[in-house]
Motif scaffolding. Structure first.
Motif, short mmCIF file in Angstrom:
data_model
loop_
_atom_site.label_atom_id
_atom_site.label_comp_id
_atom_site.label_asym_id
_atom_site.label_seq_id
_atom_site.Cartn_x
_atom_site.Cartn_y
_atom_site.Cartn_z
N ILE A 97 0.71 -0.86 -0.20
CA ILE A 97 -0.28 0.16 0.22
C ILE A 97 0.95 1.66 0.14
O ILE A 97 0.39 2.52 -0.60
CB ILE A 97 -1.13 0.14 1.36
N ALA A 98 1.84 1.02 0.99
CA ALA A 98 2.27 2.47 0.58
C ALA A 98 3.28 2.85 -0.95
O ALA A 98 3.51 4.43 -1.17
CB ALA A 98 4.43 2.15 1.30
N ASN A 99 3.14 2.02 -1.41
CA ASN A 99 3.30 2.22 -3.28
C ASN A 99 1.78 3.26 -4.14
O ASN A 99 1.15 2.84 -3.29
CB ASN A 99 3.44 0.80 -4.17
N ASN A 100 2.31 4.22 -4.58
CA ASN A 100 1.62 4.93 -4.53
C ASN A 100 0.51 4.71 -5.81
O ASN A 100 -0.97 5.30 -5.83
CB ASN A 100 1.81 6.76 -5.26
N PHE A 101 0.80 4.00 -6.66
CA PHE A 101 0.27 3.20 -7.23
C PHE A 101 -0.77 2.24 -7.23
O PHE A 101 -2.28 2.80 -7.05
CB PHE A 101 0.71 2.67 -8.98
N PHE A 102 -0.77 1.88 -6.07
CA PHE A 102 -1.69 0.98 -5.59
C PHE A 102 -2.51 1.26 -4.33
O PHE A 102 -3.72 1.26 -4.37
CB PHE A 102 -0.39 -0.23 -4.62
N SER A 110 8.45 -0.37 -13.80
CA SER A 110 7.95 -0.18 -12.34
C SER A 110 7.95 1.22 -11.93
O SER A 110 8.97 1.56 -11.48
CB SER A 110 7.64 -1.15 -12.27
N ASP A 111 6.29 1.43 -10.57
CA ASP A 111 6.82 2.11 -9.78
C ASP A 111 7.99 2.13 -9.21
O ASP A 111 9.06 3.53 -8.98
CB ASP A 111 5.49 1.96 -8.60
N ARG A 112 8.17 0.86 -8.37
CA ARG A 112 9.37 1.00 -7.73
C ARG A 112 10.76 1.22 -7.91
O ARG A 112 11.49 1.29 -7.45
CB ARG A 112 9.00 -0.60 -6.54
N LEU A 113 10.16 0.61 -9.05
CA LEU A 113 11.89 -0.25 -9.80
C LEU A 113 12.22 1.45 -10.29
O LEU A 113 13.76 1.83 -9.85
CB LEU A 113 11.57 -0.80 -11.72
N THR A 114 11.47 2.13 -10.29
CA THR A 114 11.87 3.92 -11.42
C THR A 114 12.49 4.46 -10.15
O THR A 114 14.13 5.12 -10.08
CB THR A 114 10.57 4.42 -11.55
N THR A 115 11.52 4.07 -8.63
CA THR A 115 12.08 5.34 -7.29
C THR A 115 13.81 4.48 -7.10
O THR A 115 14.49 5.10 -6.47
CB THR A 115 11.48 5.27 -6.87
N GLY A 116 13.73 3.21 -7.14
CA GLY A 116 14.77 2.52 -6.37
C GLY A 116 16.16 2.37 -7.45
O GLY A 116 17.48 2.80 -6.56
N CYS A 117 15.91 2.53 -8.92
CA CYS A 117 16.61 2.29 -9.64
C CYS A 117 17.39 3.86 -9.65
O CYS A 117 18.85 3.97 -9.90
CB CYS A 117 15.97 2.33 -10.41
N ILE A 118 16.74 5.18 -9.44
CA ILE A 118 17.46 6.10 -9.14
C ILE A 118 18.64 6.40 -8.33
O ILE A 118 19.30 6.45 -8.29
CB ILE A 118 16.18 7.58 -9.03
N MET A 119 17.45 5.89 -6.86
CA MET A 119 18.58 5.88 -6.02
C MET A 119 19.54 4.88 -6.20
O MET A 119 20.84 5.23 -5.41
CB MET A 119 17.73 5.53 -4.84
N ALA A 120 19.97 4.09 -6.63
CA ALA A 120 20.97 3.08 -6.85
C ALA A 120 21.90 4.02 -7.83
O ALA A 120 23.34 3.77 -7.77
CB ALA A 120 20.53 2.23 -7.63
N SER A 151 3.64 7.84 -8.53
CA SER A 151 4.60 9.37 -7.46
C SER A 151 3.84 10.20 -7.49
O SER A 151 4.14 10.50 -8.48
CB SER A 151 5.74 8.89 -6.83
N ASN A 152 3.28 10.47 -6.72
CA ASN A 152 3.19 12.29 -6.78
C ASN A 152 3.97 13.41 -6.00
O ASN A 152 3.44 14.39 -5.76
CB ASN A 152 1.70 12.48 -5.78
#
Lengths: 338, 338
Positions: free
Chosen positions: B73-78, B252-262, B282-283
Motif C-alpha cells: 500500500i505504500a506504493n502510490n500506484f496501489f 515499474s513504480d518501485r523500480l523507477t524510484t529504486g533505480c534512481i536511488m541506486a 508517485s505524487n
DNA sequence: AACGTTTTTGGGAACGTTTGCACACTTTTT
DNA sequence: AAAAAGTGTGCAAACGTTCCCAAAAACGTT
C-alpha cells in the motif's frame, strides 16, 4: 454464485458423531479422546474444512477484526504504521480493516461508525486534522469499544495512546537548523487543534530559546487541511517568504513534501537557498531536491505498540482502568550533501 | 468488554410484534402496513438500532466485503487504485479488506486464503512479482469466488481483467527518449513472468524498431523481486553502466524510484547524465532529482473499473461466462526542466 | 350470512458455530 | 458390593438475522 464448503455438521454426519464432539475435537479440548480427535482432524483435513468465521463471530459476539483509521494510506508514515499493526494483528489472529479519513472530520466519523456497525472488536485511530469533536468516539467507547489513539491523539480521552516524542523530534530538527547557521527559522505546521501541532511547536520554541533566538509568531503558519490542498500551502509559502526565512521547520509528512513543491512552483529561485527540516517518513527523501533534513517517526513500531495495547484491552477480562501513553523516539536524518 | 445493542428481538418485544414483522418493516417490505412501518422505524431510531451485519452475513451466506491484494500500500500506484476501489465499493455498500503480498508468493497465497476463509464475496488482486503458480486461485474460483485481476494479470485465467495500456505507455516513454536524442536506451524491468513485463518490453522494442535502433538484449535487466531489495537494483545498475546507456526506460513504480536511488548511490556523477523515463504514480515526482519523464497509470480509474466488474460478478444471478479485459490509457508526463 | 380475496401479521426453521448440562460407561475409592 | 469420581459423548439452546408458510384480520361479493 456461492461457495459450498463443508461444515461441522457435515463432518459430524459423515463420522457418526455429534456436532459438539466435532467442534470440541477441532478446538482440541481435553474432554475428547485422542482417538476421536485424530479421526476428526484427519477427516477435516481431507475435506479441507475451514471454520466459518462468521458463524463463530455471531456465536462469540466478536469479529476478530480491528479497525484502523488513518488520514491516507498513500502517506508513507501511515502505511508504515499499518505494516506494524498488521505484523502484530495477524500474529494474534486478528484481521484489520483500514479506512481513510482524507483529513475530513465527516469522513472520519462516517468510517468509524461504519466500522463499528461491522462489529470490529477494537479501533486504532489517528485523528484527522479537522477533527475537534470526538464525542462520537466517546459514545462508542462508553458502549464498550476499545480504542487506542496513535500519532494524533486527543488530550482529554482516557485510554491508551502511542505517540512519537514530538517535542524532542522538533527540538532536534530546529536545533540542527540553528547549528547550521540559520537564524530566521519559519515553522509550517498542521491545524492548531492537533496534539502533535502543540508538541512540535513547543519543541521548536524550546530550541529557539536555548540559542536565545526570539520567537516570532508571524513565522508560524498553520494549515487547516494538513496540506491536502495545494492552495493552502502556496498561500502559506507566499506569506512566509517576505519575512526572509533562511530555514524552515515543517511539522508533518504531507506538509513537508507539499511545502517543497509549493516552494519550487512559486519561487524556484529561493527553494534551494532555504534550509529545510521536516517530519517525513517518505522513503524517497534521498531523491528530493532541494534536499532536506528529516525527522523520521518510528512508524512501524508505533503500529506494533498500539496494536499490542489494543489487543490487551480487547482481551482483558475486566474493564481496563489504567492507561498508558507510550512515547517513542524519533530519528533525525541529516540532509544529504548537495 | 462487550457491546450491548438492541436487536430485532428487543424491538419486537417492546412493540408487541413478531421479529418477522419487525425485520420486514425495517427493510421496507410491501407486506407491512404503513402504520406498523412507521411505528417500528420510529422505535428503531429511538433506540439507535443497527442491524448486526454478522448475523445478516450468516443468514445470507455472504459478507458484503471484498478482498484486495496488492504488493504494497505504500506504493502510490496501489494506494490510488485502492482509493478507486473504495469509492465504488462504499457506494454499493461493500467494505474492503486490504492485504499486502510484499511481492512474496507465499504471503500472497497466505493472505488470499485468509481472506477467503473470512468469507469475502469477491477478490481483487494484482499478482506479486514472484507469483507463477496460480492454481490456488483457480481452486477458489472454481468454488465460486469471483476474482478480478488488475495491473498484473495472468494470461491463462478466464475472468475479468483491468490493465493499463502497457504497450502504448512503454512505446511513448521510449519514443520520448529517442526523440530527445538518446540512442543507447537500457530497459530495467520486473520479473519476466509478469504480464506487464512482457507488454512493456514489447512497447519498448516497438519504439526502437520504429526508429531503426537495434534491440540489444543485454540492455534489458530483469529484477525478480520488483525492486524490493536494493541489492538487486544496485547489481542491475552496475551491470548496465559499462554499456554506456544514455537513456533508461524503467518499467515499474518501485523500480523507477529504486533505480534512481541506486544510481545516485553508486554513481552520483553519471546519475544526471542519463535520461530517465519510467512508470511511476508517485505524487512526489516533481521533487525528484534527477528529474524524469514518467508514465502515469490511471490508477484510481483502474480501481473503479475493476470493482464495478467484480461487483457485477458477485451480484450476477447466473454464473458469468463472458469476460472482458479493459485496457486503460496511460499518461506521459514529460520531464520538468532542470 | 356465508364465502372468497386481499392485506397484514406471527410461528418457527435455518444459517454454522459454541457450550452448559445431562447421560452413559469406566475406573477408582470406601 | 455400593458409592464416588472420572471420561467421553450427545442434546439442545443460543447468537441475530431472513424468509417460507400459515393464520388472522379486514374487506368485498354474492
Amino acid at each position: 454464485m456461492r461457495f459450498e464448503t463443508s461444515t461441522i455438521k457435515d463432518i459430524a454426519k459423515a463420522l457418526g458423531l455429534s456436532t459438539s464432539t466435532v467442534s470440541r475435537a477441532l478446538r482440541d479440548r481435553y474432554e475428547i479422546s485422542e482417538e476421536t480427535k485424530k479421526l476428526v482432524l484427519a477427516y477435516a483435513e481431507k475435506v479441507n474444512y475451514r471454520a466459518n468465521p462468521i458463524a463463530r463471530s455471531l456465536k462469540e459476539r466478536r469479529s476478530y477484526s480491528i479497525g484502523i483509521i488513518v488520514s491516507e494510506i498513500a502517506n508513507n508514515f501511515f502505511s508504515q504504521v499499518i505494516n506494524g499493526i498488521e505484523s502484530i494483528a495477524y500474529d494474534k489472529d486478528y484481521h484489520v480493516i483500514i479506512a481513510q479519513s482524507h483529513e475530513s472530520y465527516k469522513q472520519e466519523k462516517l468510517n468509524v461508525e461504519h466500522l463499528a456497525s461491522r462489529s470490529i472488536d477494537g479501533l486504532l485511530i489517528a485523528l484527522s486534522s479537522e477533527t475537534q469533536d470526538i464525542d462520537y468516539l466517546r459514545q462508542l467507547y462508553a458502549k464498550g469499544l476499545p480504542i487506542v489513539f496513535f500519532d494524533r491523539v486527543p488530550g482529554d480521552f482516557e485510554t491508551h495512546k502511542v505517540i512519537a516524542n514530538n517535542f524532542k523530534g522538533s527540538f532536534d530538527a530546529t536545533e540542527h537548523l540553528i547549528l547550521s547557521g540559520k537564524r530566521t527559522i519559519a515553522h509550517l505546521t498542521n491545524s492548531e487543534n492537533l496534539s502533535i501541532t502543540k508538541e512540535r511547536l513547543a519543541g521548536y520554541q524550546a530550541a529557539l530559546a536555548k540559542y536565545h533566538i526570539e520567537f516570532r509568531p508571524e513565522l508560524v503558519k498553520y494549515c487547516q487541511h494538513g496540506g491536502m490542498h495545494s492552495a493552502e500551502l502556496e498561500q502559506a509559502v507566499k506569506e512566509l517568504l517576505p519575512l526572509k526565512p533562511d530555514g524552515i521547520f515543517i511539522a508533518s509528512d504531507r506538509l513537508t513534501t507539499g511545502c517543497i513543491m509549493a516552494l519550487k512552483k512559486t519561487n524556484p529561485e529561493v527553494a534551494h537557498q532555504i534550509a529545510i527540516a521536516g517530519f517525513t517518513n517518505s522513503n524517497l527523501v534521498e531523491l528530493f531536491s532541494p534536499s532536506l533534513t528529516s525527522v523520521k517517526q518510528p512508524a512501524f513500531e508505533m503500529g506494533q505498540v498500539a496494536t499490542e495495547l489494543l489487543i490487551s484491552m480487547i482481551e482483558a477480562k475486566r474493564p481496563v482502568t489504567e492507561f498508558e501513553t507510550k512515547v517513542l523516539d524519533t530519528e533525525l536524518v541529516r540532509m544529504a550533501k548537495r
